[in-house]
Motif scaffolding. Structure first.
Motif, PDB file in Angstrom:
ATOM      1  N   MET A   1       4.800 -31.266 -16.444  1.00  0.00           N
ATOM      2  CA  MET A   1       4.018 -31.352 -15.201  1.00  0.00           C
ATOM      3  C   MET A   1       2.563 -31.064 -15.514  1.00  0.00           C
ATOM      4  SD  MET A   1       4.415 -29.182 -11.637  1.00  0.00           S
ATOM      5  CE  MET A   1       3.962 -27.621 -12.401  1.00  0.00           C
ATOM      6  N   LYS A   2       1.711 -32.000 -15.130  1.00  0.00           N
ATOM      7  CA  LYS A   2       0.275 -31.773 -15.305  1.00  0.00           C
ATOM      8  C   LYS A   2      -0.282 -31.127 -14.030  1.00  0.00           C
ATOM      9  CE  LYS A   2      -1.323 -35.816 -16.314  1.00  0.00           C
ATOM     10  NZ  LYS A   2      -2.291 -36.827 -16.774  1.00  0.00           N
ATOM     11  N   PRO A   3      -0.978 -30.003 -14.144  1.00  0.00           N
ATOM     12  CA  PRO A   3      -1.460 -29.318 -12.941  1.00  0.00           C
ATOM     13  C   PRO A   3      -2.589 -30.028 -12.232  1.00  0.00           C
ATOM     14  CG  PRO A   3      -2.227 -28.221 -14.913  1.00  0.00           C
ATOM     15  CD  PRO A   3      -1.267 -29.262 -15.367  1.00  0.00           C
ATOM     16  N   THR A   4      -3.338 -30.843 -12.918  1.00  0.00           N
ATOM     17  CA  THR A   4      -4.434 -31.560 -12.261  1.00  0.00           C
ATOM     18  C   THR A   4      -4.507 -32.973 -12.817  1.00  0.00           C
ATOM     19  OG1 THR A   4      -6.104 -30.903 -13.879  1.00  0.00           O
ATOM     20  CG2 THR A   4      -5.793 -29.437 -11.995  1.00  0.00           C
TER      21      THR A   4
ATOM     22  N   ASP B   1      -6.277 -33.624 -17.829  1.00  0.00           N
ATOM     23  CA  ASP B   1      -5.502 -32.724 -18.661  1.00  0.00           C
ATOM     24  C   ASP B   1      -6.398 -32.117 -19.735  1.00  0.00           C
ATOM     25  OD1 ASP B   1      -2.456 -33.092 -20.649  1.00  0.00           O
ATOM     26  OD2 ASP B   1      -3.576 -31.346 -19.985  1.00  0.00           O
ATOM     27  N   ASN B   2      -6.664 -30.804 -19.645  1.00  0.00           N
ATOM     28  CA  ASN B   2      -7.504 -30.137 -20.621  1.00  0.00           C
ATOM     29  C   ASN B   2      -6.753 -29.837 -21.906  1.00  0.00           C
ATOM     30  OD1 ASN B   2     -10.069 -29.895 -19.313  1.00  0.00           O
ATOM     31  ND2 ASN B   2      -9.155 -28.443 -17.904  1.00  0.00           N
ATOM     32  N   GLY B   3      -5.467 -30.163 -21.960  1.00  0.00           N
ATOM     33  CA  GLY B   3      -4.740 -30.008 -23.208  1.00  0.00           C
ATOM     34  C   GLY B   3      -5.334 -30.868 -24.314  1.00  0.00           C
ATOM     35  N   ALA B   4      -5.906 -32.012 -23.940  1.00  0.00           N
ATOM     36  CA  ALA B   4      -6.546 -32.877 -24.939  1.00  0.00           C
ATOM     37  C   ALA B   4      -7.758 -32.186 -25.552  1.00  0.00           C
ATOM     38  CB  ALA B   4      -6.957 -34.193 -24.287  1.00  0.00           C
ATOM     39  N   LEU B   5      -8.501 -31.421 -24.743  1.00  0.00           N
ATOM     40  CA  LEU B   5      -9.651 -30.683 -25.262  1.00  0.00           C
ATOM     41  C   LEU B   5      -9.206 -29.606 -26.237  1.00  0.00           C
ATOM     42  CD1 LEU B   5     -12.665 -30.069 -25.252  1.00  0.00           C
ATOM     43  CD2 LEU B   5     -12.308 -28.625 -23.237  1.00  0.00           C
ATOM     44  N   MET B   6      -8.116 -28.907 -25.920  1.00  0.00           N
ATOM     45  CA  MET B   6      -7.577 -27.897 -26.817  1.00  0.00           C
ATOM     46  C   MET B   6      -7.128 -28.528 -28.130  1.00  0.00           C
ATOM     47  SD  MET B   6      -6.513 -24.782 -27.556  1.00  0.00           S
ATOM     48  CE  MET B   6      -6.309 -23.780 -26.068  1.00  0.00           C
TER      49      MET B   6
ATOM     50  N   SER C   1     -11.389 -24.329 -23.921  1.00  0.00           N
ATOM     51  CA  SER C   1     -10.243 -25.124 -23.489  1.00  0.00           C
ATOM     52  C   SER C   1      -9.092 -24.239 -23.045  1.00  0.00           C
ATOM     53  CB  SER C   1      -9.803 -26.068 -24.610  1.00  0.00           C
ATOM     54  OG  SER C   1      -9.466 -25.335 -25.781  1.00  0.00           O
ATOM     55  N   ALA C   2      -8.919 -23.093 -23.683  1.00  0.00           N
ATOM     56  CA  ALA C   2      -7.866 -22.156 -23.257  1.00  0.00           C
ATOM     57  C   ALA C   2      -8.156 -21.618 -21.864  1.00  0.00           C
ATOM     58  CB  ALA C   2      -7.747 -21.005 -24.260  1.00  0.00           C
ATOM     59  N   TRP C   3      -9.439 -21.328 -21.589  1.00  0.00           N
ATOM     60  CA  TRP C   3      -9.796 -20.833 -20.263  1.00  0.00           C
ATOM     61  C   TRP C   3      -9.588 -21.906 -19.206  1.00  0.00           C
ATOM     62  CZ3 TRP C   3     -13.228 -22.189 -16.449  1.00  0.00           C
ATOM     63  CH2 TRP C   3     -13.417 -21.255 -15.436  1.00  0.00           C
ATOM     64  N   LEU C   4      -9.957 -23.159 -19.525  1.00  0.00           N
ATOM     65  CA  LEU C   4      -9.772 -24.253 -18.573  1.00  0.00           C
ATOM     66  C   LEU C   4      -8.292 -24.494 -18.288  1.00  0.00           C
ATOM     67  CD1 LEU C   4     -12.464 -26.771 -19.875  1.00  0.00           C
ATOM     68  CD2 LEU C   4     -12.525 -25.492 -17.727  1.00  0.00           C
ATOM     69  N   LEU C   5      -7.446 -24.429 -19.314  1.00  0.00           N
ATOM     70  CA  LEU C   5      -6.012 -24.582 -19.105  1.00  0.00           C
ATOM     71  C   LEU C   5      -5.465 -23.458 -18.235  1.00  0.00           C
ATOM     72  CD1 LEU C   5      -4.793 -25.749 -22.625  1.00  0.00           C
ATOM     73  CD2 LEU C   5      -4.567 -27.017 -20.489  1.00  0.00           C
ATOM     74  N   HIS C   6      -5.937 -22.251 -18.503  1.00  0.00           N
ATOM     75  CA  HIS C   6      -5.508 -21.112 -17.682  1.00  0.00           C
ATOM     76  C   HIS C   6      -5.919 -21.308 -16.229  1.00  0.00           C
ATOM     77  CE1 HIS C   6      -5.052 -17.046 -16.145  1.00  0.00           C
ATOM     78  NE2 HIS C   6      -6.327 -17.057 -15.808  1.00  0.00           N
ATOM     79  N   ALA C   7      -7.154 -21.776 -16.003  1.00  0.00           N
ATOM     80  CA  ALA C   7      -7.632 -21.992 -14.635  1.00  0.00           C
ATOM     81  C   ALA C   7      -6.822 -23.084 -13.944  1.00  0.00           C
ATOM     82  CB  ALA C   7      -9.119 -22.357 -14.655  1.00  0.00           C
TER      83      ALA C   7
END
Length: 263
Positions: A1-4, A7-12, A66-72
């Motif tokens: 499930m993508k939250p938004t 996807d900021n996972g690509a940035l990580m 990227s970790a902070w963005l994923l957390h947010a």
């Protein structure tokens, strides 16, 4: 499930891959045991300086950011899901395109339509509130915000256009501006123009009273409304920021005002 939608996972992943690649290149250069003598020393200094800076940037900036963005993202997803459950709604972070009859959902040349941050009633199909509706057209990404509400009875085709036009989608529904607008109650005519493409005479206050018009104006520029069949659609030239409490409250205040007219 993508939250938004994004996807900021690509940035990580790119930050980790960049740090790994830079470390490998540093190791290759170091193990080559090349002499730091002029004039080749300038090239070696530039080589180690570039990949060293890339390593530091990825480890100290890219990965933490990227970790902070994923957390947010996941924090907001949890908060919105909990809000929906508490108020007997369902919340979907993302889903496919909608099959509504509204103008936004049938834009010419639109490809890959999708919605994000969808709130939908569990008790009835009367409404849904969406933070983002997107599609691709001419290699560009187009974004909207919208609300869809079922009034439970047939309505004539009405178009309400905001006089405060945002640059984005400024020509949206402009084809109806050739007819004479209907007088709105109170100060409504200062904010919006109402048209009846079907030519049916209607008392505008039955649907668009002054209280509702004031709330719509409070959403910002580029707010347009359309009635089709039994549904009322509210379109925004920018996605609704549903993660902000003030915005979410404004959206559901409008939903309640419209549902009060439902029969």
């Amino acid at each position: 499930m993508k939250p938004t939608e994004f996807d900021n996972g690509a940035l990580m992943a790119s930050s980790i891959a960049g740090a790994f690649l830079a470390l490998v290149m540093l190791a290759v250069g170091w193990n080559a045991h090349l002499p730091f003598r002029m004039p080749g020393a300038i090239v070696l200094y530039a080589y180690f300086g570039f990949f060293g800076a890339m390593t530091i940037a990825c480890i100290s900036i890219g990965i933490p950011a990227s970790a902070w963005l994923l957390h947010a993202q996941w924090r907001d997803c949890y908060r919105l899901t909990r809000f929906a459950t508490t108020n007997r709604m369902t919340y979907l972070p993302t889903e496919g395109g909608r099959d509504f009859s509204g103008a936004v959902f049938h834009m010419q040349g639109a490809e890959n339509p999708r919605a994000s941050r969808v709130f939908r009633s569990m008790n009835t199909s009367a409404f849904e509130v969406v933070g983002l509706y997107s599609y691709s057209r001419d290699k560009s990404e187009i974004h909207w915000g919208y609300i869809a509400i079922d009034l439970g009875h047939e309505l004539p085709h009405l178009v309400l256009r905001s006089r405060r036009r945002a640059w984005a989608h400024r020509r949206f529904l402009a084809g109806y501006a050739t007819s004479r607008p209907i007088q709105l109650p109170g100060r409504g005519s200062c904010w919006f123009d109402l048209y009846s493409p079907s030519g049916v005479a209607i008392e505008p206050g039955v649907v668009f009273d002054e209280v509702l018009l004031a709330h719509l104006r409070g959403l910002g520029r580029g707010i347009d409304v359309e009635t089709l069949g039994t549904r009322l659609f509210i379109y925004a030239s920018r996605p609704f920021k549903t993660t902000q409490t003030r915005v979410l409250r404004s959206l559901f205040e409008i939903v309640e005002l419209v549902l009060d007219k439902r029969t």
